[in-house]
Design a protein around this motif. Structure first.
Motif, PDB file in Angstrom:
ATOM      1  N   SER A 159       0.852  -1.192   0.000  1.00 33.98           N
ATOM      2  CA  SER A 159       0.000   0.000   0.000  1.00 33.98           C
ATOM      3  C   SER A 159       0.882   1.234   0.000  1.00 33.98           C
ATOM      4  O   SER A 159       2.116   1.138   0.010  1.00 33.98           O
ATOM      5  CB  SER A 159      -0.927   0.010   1.215  1.00 33.98           C
ATOM      6  OG  SER A 159      -0.177  -0.003   2.425  1.00 33.98           O
ATOM      7  N   ALA A 160       0.253   2.404  -0.009  1.00 32.27           N
ATOM      8  CA  ALA A 160       0.994   3.659  -0.052  1.00 32.27           C
ATOM      9  C   ALA A 160       1.836   3.850   1.209  1.00 32.27           C
ATOM     10  O   ALA A 160       1.427   3.453   2.308  1.00 32.27           O
ATOM     11  CB  ALA A 160       0.026   4.836  -0.216  1.00 32.27           C
ATOM     12  N   LEU A 175      -6.547   0.715   5.421  1.00 28.65           N
ATOM     13  CA  LEU A 175      -6.330  -0.731   5.363  1.00 28.65           C
ATOM     14  C   LEU A 175      -7.451  -1.487   6.062  1.00 28.65           C
ATOM     15  O   LEU A 175      -7.940  -2.509   5.571  1.00 28.65           O
ATOM     16  CB  LEU A 175      -4.974  -1.079   5.997  1.00 28.65           C
ATOM     17  CG  LEU A 175      -3.713  -0.676   5.226  1.00 28.65           C
ATOM     18  CD1 LEU A 175      -2.476  -0.871   6.089  1.00 28.65           C
ATOM     19  CD2 LEU A 175      -3.596  -1.491   3.943  1.00 28.65           C
ATOM     20  N   HIS A 176      -7.852  -0.960   7.193  1.00 21.74           N
ATOM     21  CA  HIS A 176      -8.918  -1.594   7.954  1.00 21.74           C
ATOM     22  C   HIS A 176     -10.221  -1.601   7.162  1.00 21.74           C
ATOM     23  O   HIS A 176     -10.904  -2.632   7.052  1.00 21.74           O
ATOM     24  CB  HIS A 176      -9.087  -0.874   9.287  1.00 21.74           C
ATOM     25  CG  HIS A 176      -9.980  -1.606  10.245  1.00 21.74           C
ATOM     26  ND1 HIS A 176     -10.565  -0.992  11.327  1.00 21.74           N
ATOM     27  CD2 HIS A 176     -10.400  -2.891  10.264  1.00 21.74           C
ATOM     28  CE1 HIS A 176     -11.298  -1.874  11.992  1.00 21.74           C
ATOM     29  NE2 HIS A 176     -11.207  -3.038  11.360  1.00 21.74           N
ATOM     30  N   GLU A 177     -10.582  -0.463   6.615  1.00 18.63           N
ATOM     31  CA  GLU A 177     -11.834  -0.353   5.864  1.00 18.63           C
ATOM     32  C   GLU A 177     -11.807  -1.226   4.610  1.00 18.63           C
ATOM     33  O   GLU A 177     -12.827  -1.837   4.244  1.00 18.63           O
ATOM     34  CB  GLU A 177     -12.087   1.105   5.500  1.00 18.63           C
ATOM     35  CG  GLU A 177     -12.381   1.991   6.715  1.00 18.63           C
ATOM     36  CD  GLU A 177     -12.407   3.469   6.355  1.00 18.63           C
ATOM     37  OE1 GLU A 177     -12.222   3.780   5.148  1.00 18.63           O
ATOM     38  OE2 GLU A 177     -12.592   4.301   7.260  1.00 18.63           O
ATOM     39  N   ASN A 178     -10.646  -1.310   3.946  1.00 20.90           N
ATOM     40  CA  ASN A 178     -10.546  -2.144   2.743  1.00 20.90           C
ATOM     41  C   ASN A 178     -10.741  -3.617   3.061  1.00 20.90           C
ATOM     42  O   ASN A 178     -11.412  -4.347   2.306  1.00 20.90           O
ATOM     43  CB  ASN A 178      -9.190  -1.936   2.067  1.00 20.90           C
ATOM     44  CG  ASN A 178      -9.068  -0.565   1.428  1.00 20.90           C
ATOM     45  OD1 ASN A 178     -10.066   0.093   1.134  1.00 20.90           O
ATOM     46  ND2 ASN A 178      -7.840  -0.117   1.223  1.00 20.90           N
ATOM     47  N   HIS A 179     -10.160  -4.078   4.149  1.00 20.30           N
ATOM     48  CA  HIS A 179     -10.330  -5.483   4.520  1.00 20.30           C
ATOM     49  C   HIS A 179     -11.764  -5.777   4.958  1.00 20.30           C
ATOM     50  O   HIS A 179     -12.293  -6.856   4.676  1.00 20.30           O
ATOM     51  CB  HIS A 179      -9.340  -5.867   5.629  1.00 20.30           C
ATOM     52  CG  HIS A 179      -7.962  -6.139   5.123  1.00 20.30           C
ATOM     53  ND1 HIS A 179      -7.002  -5.164   5.002  1.00 20.30           N
ATOM     54  CD2 HIS A 179      -7.383  -7.290   4.683  1.00 20.30           C
ATOM     55  CE1 HIS A 179      -5.886  -5.697   4.531  1.00 20.30           C
ATOM     56  NE2 HIS A 179      -6.102  -6.988   4.323  1.00 20.30           N
ATOM     57  N   LEU A 180     -12.378  -4.823   5.627  1.00 19.63           N
ATOM     58  CA  LEU A 180     -13.787  -5.026   5.998  1.00 19.63           C
ATOM     59  C   LEU A 180     -14.671  -5.103   4.760  1.00 19.63           C
ATOM     60  O   LEU A 180     -15.586  -5.933   4.686  1.00 19.63           O
ATOM     61  CB  LEU A 180     -14.257  -3.885   6.903  1.00 19.63           C
ATOM     62  CG  LEU A 180     -13.763  -3.911   8.356  1.00 19.63           C
ATOM     63  CD1 LEU A 180     -14.225  -2.653   9.086  1.00 19.63           C
ATOM     64  CD2 LEU A 180     -14.270  -5.158   9.072  1.00 19.63           C
ATOM     65  N   ALA A 181     -14.367  -4.241   3.761  1.00 20.39           N
ATOM     66  CA  ALA A 181     -15.194  -4.217   2.560  1.00 20.39           C
ATOM     67  C   ALA A 181     -14.963  -5.431   1.673  1.00 20.39           C
ATOM     68  O   ALA A 181     -15.906  -5.994   1.111  1.00 20.39           O
ATOM     69  CB  ALA A 181     -14.915  -2.930   1.774  1.00 20.39           C
ATOM     70  N   GLU A 182     -13.712  -5.872   1.520  1.00 26.51           N
ATOM     71  CA  GLU A 182     -13.398  -6.953   0.592  1.00 26.51           C
ATOM     72  C   GLU A 182     -13.469  -8.335   1.232  1.00 26.51           C
ATOM     73  O   GLU A 182     -13.864  -9.311   0.578  1.00 26.51           O
ATOM     74  CB  GLU A 182     -11.994  -6.737   0.014  1.00 26.51           C
ATOM     75  CG  GLU A 182     -11.875  -5.478  -0.842  1.00 26.51           C
ATOM     76  CD  GLU A 182     -10.481  -5.298  -1.410  1.00 26.51           C
ATOM     77  OE1 GLU A 182      -9.689  -6.274  -1.348  1.00 26.51           O
ATOM     78  OE2 GLU A 182     -10.170  -4.203  -1.912  1.00 26.51           O
ATOM     79  N   HIS A 183     -13.048  -8.423   2.497  1.00 26.34           N
ATOM     80  CA  HIS A 183     -12.945  -9.742   3.126  1.00 26.34           C
ATOM     81  C   HIS A 183     -13.876  -9.937   4.325  1.00 26.34           C
ATOM     82  O   HIS A 183     -13.946 -11.038   4.870  1.00 26.34           O
ATOM     83  CB  HIS A 183     -11.503  -9.991   3.562  1.00 26.34           C
ATOM     84  CG  HIS A 183     -10.500  -9.795   2.462  1.00 26.34           C
ATOM     85  ND1 HIS A 183     -10.394 -10.645   1.390  1.00 26.34           N
ATOM     86  CD2 HIS A 183      -9.556  -8.826   2.275  1.00 26.34           C
ATOM     87  CE1 HIS A 183      -9.426 -10.223   0.578  1.00 26.34           C
ATOM     88  NE2 HIS A 183      -8.908  -9.112   1.097  1.00 26.34           N
ATOM     89  N   PRO A 188      -5.734  -7.932   9.096  1.00 21.52           N
ATOM     90  CA  PRO A 188      -5.235  -9.307   9.233  1.00 21.52           C
ATOM     91  C   PRO A 188      -3.999  -9.442  10.119  1.00 21.52           C
ATOM     92  O   PRO A 188      -3.696 -10.543  10.587  1.00 21.52           O
ATOM     93  CB  PRO A 188      -4.909  -9.699   7.792  1.00 21.52           C
ATOM     94  CG  PRO A 188      -4.601  -8.400   7.112  1.00 21.52           C
ATOM     95  CD  PRO A 188      -5.495  -7.380   7.753  1.00 21.52           C
ATOM     96  N   TYR A 189      -3.291  -8.330  10.352  1.00 19.83           N
ATOM     97  CA  TYR A 189      -2.020  -8.408  11.063  1.00 19.83           C
ATOM     98  C   TYR A 189      -2.195  -8.063  12.542  1.00 19.83           C
ATOM     99  O   TYR A 189      -3.043  -7.259  12.907  1.00 19.83           O
ATOM    100  CB  TYR A 189      -1.008  -7.441  10.431  1.00 19.83           C
ATOM    101  CG  TYR A 189      -1.006  -7.476   8.925  1.00 19.83           C
ATOM    102  CD1 TYR A 189      -0.476  -8.556   8.227  1.00 19.83           C
ATOM    103  CD2 TYR A 189      -1.564  -6.420   8.187  1.00 19.83           C
ATOM    104  CE1 TYR A 189      -0.486  -8.595   6.842  1.00 19.83           C
ATOM    105  CE2 TYR A 189      -1.572  -6.448   6.804  1.00 19.83           C
ATOM    106  CZ  TYR A 189      -1.046  -7.533   6.133  1.00 19.83           C
ATOM    107  OH  TYR A 189      -1.073  -7.569   4.772  1.00 19.83           O
TER     108      TYR A 189
END
Length: 321
Positions: A159-160, A175-183, A188-189
């Motif tokens: 990521s950036a 990162l948090h919002e992307n993982h909530l939206a996609e997965h 994850p870490y």
């Protein structure tokens, strides 16, 4: 007009066509006028009596170079030089200007690029509350069955980059919002390290992560923000400060009892051949750590097998002592 001998011969003054004074005398007399000083303008030959006299002109220039204004001095100097010399001077001046600008940039302007607003709630450890995560996360799955953990898995976020606290906090939320939206799950870490060297709490200690399939229940996942694949465009470069803070975090885990004192470190690709994480740049650095597992005995083993492997090694070490 003629005069008597032995009398002073009068002279008639006139002007030549060139604008100089002409002395007219009687050619029949031998008496010559006494000429001690003759001023001649714009003429190299003067007719005095029956003869032409060559005149050498001495020109006195009362305006000296040191009295010239600077711009006129430069202009006069330039006129008296060749084209090649003028070009050389111009190039030298341009080089001087460029060098001066570079010195100013690196001594003054670069200091201003250092962010003055890089202020964080803690010097190096940033909890979830500190990076303003207000989204609840699942804490029901714990790593208790395999604690103290013996395995630390290093990854990168691809990521950036971020180099000040406020930007890293924003990147953590992204990162948090992307993982909530996609997965549909939390970060994850267990922990994430920013490019400025601070440690950001993800799922935290004692919580099962979602970073490496098959190993999450018996390992701690530690990611570095950025893309550390050297073949990628503008890849991230791991810093000594990042590695230092990672070492501080792992030492904290040992003190708190979440990590075994003989824990070992691997890259995500050591366990999963389908990933390039943590990238060549970061991977080469962690391979220099004294607790890196060069033999890679963990691939294709279950968490229970890994736990038993470390337990057996500790028992054997204790018997040898």
């Amino acid at each position: 007009m003629w005069v008597e001998p032995r009398q002073e011969l009068p002279m008639t003054m006139g002007r030549s066509s060139a604008g100089s004074d002409v002395v007219m005398i009687d050619p029949a007399t031998n008496t010559q006028p006494a000429v001690t000083n003759l001023n001649v303008t714009k003429s190299s030959r003067v007719h005095i009596g029956p003869k032409f006299v060559s005149v050498t002109q001495n020109v006195d220039n009362t305006e000296v170079v040191k009295d010239l204004p600077f711009y006129r001095y430069v202009w006069e100097f330039a006129k008296n030089t060749s084209l090649a010399e003028r070009l050389s001077c111009i190039i030298a001046i341009l080089v001087l200007i460029i060098c001066t600008l570079l010195i100013v940039y690196f001594t003054v302007l670069t200091k201003r690029t250092v962010p003055d607003d890089d202020v964080a709630p803690h010097e190096w450890y940033i909890s979830r509350e500190m990076w303003l995560n207000e989204i609840p996360f699942n804490t029901t799955e714990r790593t208790t069955d395999f604690e103290p953990l013996n395995l630390v898995i290093i990854a990168h976020t691809v990521s950036a980059e971020c180099h000040v606290f406020k930007n890293c906090a924003t990147e953590m939320r992204n990162l948090h919002e992307n993982h909530l939206a996609e997965h549909k799950y939390d970060l994850p870490y267990n922990f994430v390290i920013g490019n400025e060297g601070r440690v950001y709490e993800g799922r935290g200690w004692n919580v099962v992560g979602a970073h490496t399939l098959g190993y999450n229940r018996c390992s701690m996942g530690l990611a570095f923000i950025g893309d550390y694949r050297e073949g990628s465009s503008g890849y991230s470069k791991v810093t000594d400060l990042q590695l230092q803070r990672a070492s501080m975090l792992l030492a904290m885990g040992v003190r708190m009892g979440y990590l075994d004192s003989i824990f070992q470190v691997v890259g995500a690709k050591d366990l999963d051949p389908n990933t390039l994480s943590p990238g060549t740049n970061l991977y080469n650095r962690i391979r220099q750590w004294p607790n890196y597992a060069h033999d890679n005995v963990f691939r294709n083993r279950t968490c229970q097998q890994i736990y038993d492997y470390f337990k057996g090694n500790k028992t054997q070490a204790a018997e040898n002592d």
